[in-house]
Design an enzyme around this catalytic site. Structure first.
Site, PDB file in Angstrom:
ATOM      1  N   LYS A 211       2.764  -2.122  15.649  1.00 42.23           N
ATOM      2  CA  LYS A 211       3.088  -0.668  16.029  1.00 42.23           C
ATOM      3  C   LYS A 211       2.358   0.046  16.693  1.00 42.23           C
ATOM      4  O   LYS A 211       2.881   0.864  17.850  1.00 42.23           O
ATOM      5  CB  LYS A 211       3.760   0.028  14.532  1.00 42.23           C
ATOM      6  CG  LYS A 211       4.326   1.410  14.796  1.00 42.23           C
ATOM      7  CD  LYS A 211       4.531   2.117  13.518  1.00 42.23           C
ATOM      8  CE  LYS A 211       5.409   1.252  12.648  1.00 42.23           C
ATOM      9  NZ  LYS A 211       5.791   1.921  11.216  1.00 42.23           N
ATOM     10  N   GLU A 217      -6.370  -7.512  13.602  1.00 41.92           N
ATOM     11  CA  GLU A 217      -6.432  -8.914  13.496  1.00 41.92           C
ATOM     12  C   GLU A 217      -5.314  -9.215  14.705  1.00 41.92           C
ATOM     13  O   GLU A 217      -5.476 -10.277  15.343  1.00 41.92           O
ATOM     14  CB  GLU A 217      -5.836  -9.384  12.085  1.00 41.92           C
ATOM     15  CG  GLU A 217      -6.683  -9.164  10.984  1.00 41.92           C
ATOM     16  CD  GLU A 217      -6.320  -7.849  10.434  1.00 41.92           C
ATOM     17  OE1 GLU A 217      -6.836  -7.559   9.145  1.00 41.92           O
ATOM     18  OE2 GLU A 217      -5.767  -6.910  10.967  1.00 41.92           O
ATOM     19  N   GLY A 272       6.076  -1.944   7.460  1.00 39.79           N
ATOM     20  CA  GLY A 272       6.115  -3.515   8.076  1.00 39.79           C
ATOM     21  C   GLY A 272       6.939  -4.493   7.291  1.00 39.79           C
ATOM     22  O   GLY A 272       7.284  -5.437   7.588  1.00 39.79           O
ATOM     23  N   ARG A 273       6.518  -4.456   5.879  1.00 40.62           N
ATOM     24  CA  ARG A 273       7.358  -5.507   4.934  1.00 40.62           C
ATOM     25  C   ARG A 273       8.866  -5.363   4.887  1.00 40.62           C
ATOM     26  O   ARG A 273       9.447  -6.207   4.200  1.00 40.62           O
ATOM     27  CB  ARG A 273       6.609  -5.456   3.420  1.00 40.62           C
ATOM     28  CG  ARG A 273       6.726  -4.378   2.899  1.00 40.62           C
ATOM     29  CD  ARG A 273       5.723  -4.244   1.608  1.00 40.62           C
ATOM     30  NE  ARG A 273       5.745  -2.993   0.908  1.00 40.62           N
ATOM     31  CZ  ARG A 273       4.685  -1.995   1.345  1.00 40.62           C
ATOM     32  NH1 ARG A 273       4.170  -2.329   2.261  1.00 40.62           N
ATOM     33  NH2 ARG A 273       4.916  -0.851   0.475  1.00 40.62           N
ATOM     34  N   GLU A 358       2.897  -6.000  -2.592  1.00 42.10           N
ATOM     35  CA  GLU A 358       2.263  -4.703  -1.739  1.00 42.10           C
ATOM     36  C   GLU A 358       3.124  -3.710  -2.080  1.00 42.10           C
ATOM     37  O   GLU A 358       2.537  -2.515  -2.019  1.00 42.10           O
ATOM     38  CB  GLU A 358       2.502  -5.244  -0.056  1.00 42.10           C
ATOM     39  CG  GLU A 358       1.597  -4.068   0.631  1.00 42.10           C
ATOM     40  CD  GLU A 358       1.675  -4.566   2.028  1.00 42.10           C
ATOM     41  OE1 GLU A 358       0.503  -5.354   2.372  1.00 42.10           O
ATOM     42  OE2 GLU A 358       2.217  -4.138   2.718  1.00 42.10           O
ATOM     43  N   HIS A 389       6.711 -31.795  -9.427  1.00 42.44           N
ATOM     44  CA  HIS A 389       5.496 -32.785  -9.610  1.00 42.44           C
ATOM     45  C   HIS A 389       4.048 -31.812  -9.557  1.00 42.44           C
ATOM     46  O   HIS A 389       3.170 -32.644  -9.095  1.00 42.44           O
ATOM     47  CB  HIS A 389       5.675 -33.843  -8.618  1.00 42.44           C
ATOM     48  CG  HIS A 389       6.966 -34.799  -8.968  1.00 42.44           C
ATOM     49  ND1 HIS A 389       7.086 -35.862  -9.622  1.00 42.44           N
ATOM     50  CD2 HIS A 389       8.193 -34.499  -8.541  1.00 42.44           C
ATOM     51  CE1 HIS A 389       8.226 -36.279  -9.729  1.00 42.44           C
ATOM     52  NE2 HIS A 389       9.167 -35.492  -9.020  1.00 42.44           N
ATOM     53  N   LYS A 509      -9.928  -3.242   5.258  1.00 40.21           N
ATOM     54  CA  LYS A 509      -9.917  -3.154   6.808  1.00 40.21           C
ATOM     55  C   LYS A 509     -11.078  -1.959   7.328  1.00 40.21           C
ATOM     56  O   LYS A 509     -11.710  -2.275   8.302  1.00 40.21           O
ATOM     57  CB  LYS A 509      -8.699  -2.390   7.256  1.00 40.21           C
ATOM     58  CG  LYS A 509      -7.578  -3.257   7.239  1.00 40.21           C
ATOM     59  CD  LYS A 509      -6.193  -2.724   7.625  1.00 40.21           C
ATOM     60  CE  LYS A 509      -4.837  -3.596   7.568  1.00 40.21           C
ATOM     61  NZ  LYS A 509      -3.973  -2.998   8.139  1.00 40.21           N
TER      62      LYS A 509
END
Length: 547
Positions: A211, A217, A272-273, A358, A389, A509
């Site tokens: 944004k 990152e 964001g999510r 979050e 399994h 961050k």
């Protein structure tokens, strides 16, 4: 009534009634609950938004659900829901509206933020996405050397990565197989190196999703991608034909070398999510086409409308949320497994990890008080039958109570019908086994020696939801994601916490920005961390010849 005037959650009469009710039924087994009510499965099965929810295998009675519904009413869930859809600034810590639902609103809807209808802007971006996706998919968009695009690499992090990757894997049966898609988030260089190892730069498009266009990152990976592309094609002029941006920072996008005509925006009222159906979903649209993306949005909208209109006892997001509160706060359950019996949903649990953890991983309520009750659960899972399994042993015989959401589809995406029969048989069997288990008498009746029988007893009484749809499709995926988005909202409303900020993410961050200079600077830095961090920084510098 404002929250500050409301009775604290754990002091409310309904909460106290739930605690007393829990004490009275916590010893009841699902075998008994089913035996006492032949209509239990029908009573606790609801439909909405193209999904079916069977929640009969939960440790509940009608009284449980009535009390939980009363709690939701007292906590103002319906009023808060309406405020969200209306565009009120319910993200109180950031003073923002919360309108991911506007991303899938029909073109003629009116949803205002600060007096402005945002729906035309949403559809203007969708139209630009569709135009660009159409040109790439048809081959009309050419790279710097004149070749059409064959590879798309999505660069993002958090919701800008998990949503697009999850959606692509879920919907790859509907994707253009002439295009290859890769997703890079981690700043571990191995992620980028592996993603691009076999790609022709002349046929590769990078979608950079940030944004602010400053996300550490994402922009680190974008810089690496830019250097890789220019190194392969020999000119910085190539950037404009091989990069597009999902951002609002036109200046930074231009400085990077991307034409702002190829910049798609989204808004501060989209977290964001919650953004996979915004311009963040450009890679999804490139994969499944504008028509497929429209179906995805329709699925979101189906569940939105169900959430807005269905009564609490028939409302899928409300019911999921109430059950989460029931287990987290009264049974002390700390985790929840999400187990999709669909290989294409392999990344769905990871997507939900961010969406739920979050959003509701909070310990301070909106009145700035530390809560005295559990909020949120640890979300985890893998697709069936793989998980059977590995960790299902703990689900069946472990000491911890782990509620489960099972997800299955009646029709396969593969032509291999017999294997789908086996998959669904396992799905139904696991839910049955968790609920009813296997008694000592049943084990002994099979001829197992008395000394070995205790090891084979399954106590059962392990709760689960069963979410069923006809078929995994773009529309179904939209409904599934919307289901969990709204479940998160209801949980947060009941707990009185803010689900739309993530201050806990920011601390790391900030610290990383300080440490990165200490790891690279040739001059000996004056370290002012704790003793452990100082020692780790020193060890890294020494290994890299800076000490």
């Amino acid at each position: 009534m404002s929250r500050s005037e409301a009775t604290p959650l754990t002091s409310s009469a309904t909460w106290q009634a739930l605690a007393a009710h829990h004490a009275s039924i916590k010893g009841k087994h699902l075998r008994e609950l089913f035996a006492d009510d032949p209509q239990r499965a029908a009573r606790f099965t609801v439909e909405g938004g193209g999904l079916v929810l069977d929640y009969s295998k939960n440790r509940i009675t009608p009284e449980t659900m009535n009390l939980l519904a009363r709690l939701a009413e007292e906590r103002g869930v319906a009023a808060q829901r309406d405020a969200m859809f209306r565009g009120d600034k319910i993200n109180v810590t950031e003073k923002r509206a919360v309108l991911h639902t506007a991303l899938r609103a029909p073109r003629d809807a009116v949803i205002e933020v600060d007096g402005k209808n945002v729906v035309p802007d949403v559809h203007a971006v969708l139209d630009r996405m569709a135009d660009f996706a159409g040109r790439v998919r048809s081959g009309a968009w050419k790279g710097y050397t004149g070749k059409p695009i064959r590879n798309v690499v999505n660069l993002g992090i958090g919701g800008s990565y998990l949503g697009p990757e999850m959606a692509y894997l879920a919907l790859r049966s509907f994707s253009d197989r002439n295009l290859r898609f890769r997703f890079v988030s981690n700043v571990d260089g191995a992620a980028f190196t592996e993603a691009t190892r076999d790609l022709d730069a002349a046929e590769t498009l990078f979608v950079v999703s940030s944004k602010t266009f400053t996300t550490l990152e994402t922009m680190s990976n974008a810089d690496v991608a830019r250097a890789w592309l220019v190194g392969k094609l020999g000119s910085a002029d190539a950037v404009a034909r091989h990069f597009v941006a999902v951002s609002t920072n036109a200046k930074a996008v231009t400085e990077f070398g991307i034409d702002t005509a190829n910049m798609l925006e989204f808004w501060d009222w989209v977290g964001g999510r919650y953004s996979m159906d915004s311009a963040i979903g450009l890679s999804t649209m490139l994969a499944i086409g504008p028509e497929g993306f429209a179906e995805l949005l329709a699925g979101f909208r189906d569940m939105d409308e169900h959430f807005r209109s269905a009564p609490a006892d028939k409302n899928l997001p409300v019911l999921l949320a109430l059950l989460t509160v029931w287990y987290a706060d009264f049974f002390g359950s700390e985790s929840q497994a999400v187990l999709p019996y669909a290989q294409n949903l392999a990344r769905f649990p990871a997507y939900l990890q961010q969406l739920l953890m979050e959003s509701i991983g909070k310990s301070v309520d909106l009145e700035r008080r530390r809560v005295d009750y559990a909020t949120g659960t640890i979300i985890w899972g893998e697709p069936g039958t793989d998980g059977q399994h590995s960790f299902y042993q703990l689900l069946h015989q472990g000491t911890r109570l782990v509620p489960v959401d099972f997800i299955g589809f009646l029709a396969p995406l593969s032509p291999l019908k017999e294997t789908h029969d086996l998959l669904m048989a396992n799905l139904f069997a696991q839910a049955e086994g968790l609920a009813f288990g296997k008694t000592l008498e049943e084990v002994q009746a099979e001829g197992v020696a008395a000394t070995d029988a205790p090891f084979r007893v399954m106590e059962g009484n392990r709760p689960s939801n069963m979410i069923i749809a006809d078929r995994l499709s773009p529309r179904t995926l939209g409904a599934l994601v919307s289901l969990y988005e709204h479940s998160v909202f209801v949980q947060a409303a009941i707990w009185g916490i803010g689900p739309f900020d993530q201050w806990g993410v920011e601390l790391g961050k900030v610290l990383a920005k300080k440490i990165i200079a200490e790891l690279r600077d040739g001059a000996e830095p004056k370290l002012a961390h704790d003793a452990s961090t100082n020692a780790l920084v020193t060890r890294y510098r020494k290994f890299n010849g800076l000490v």
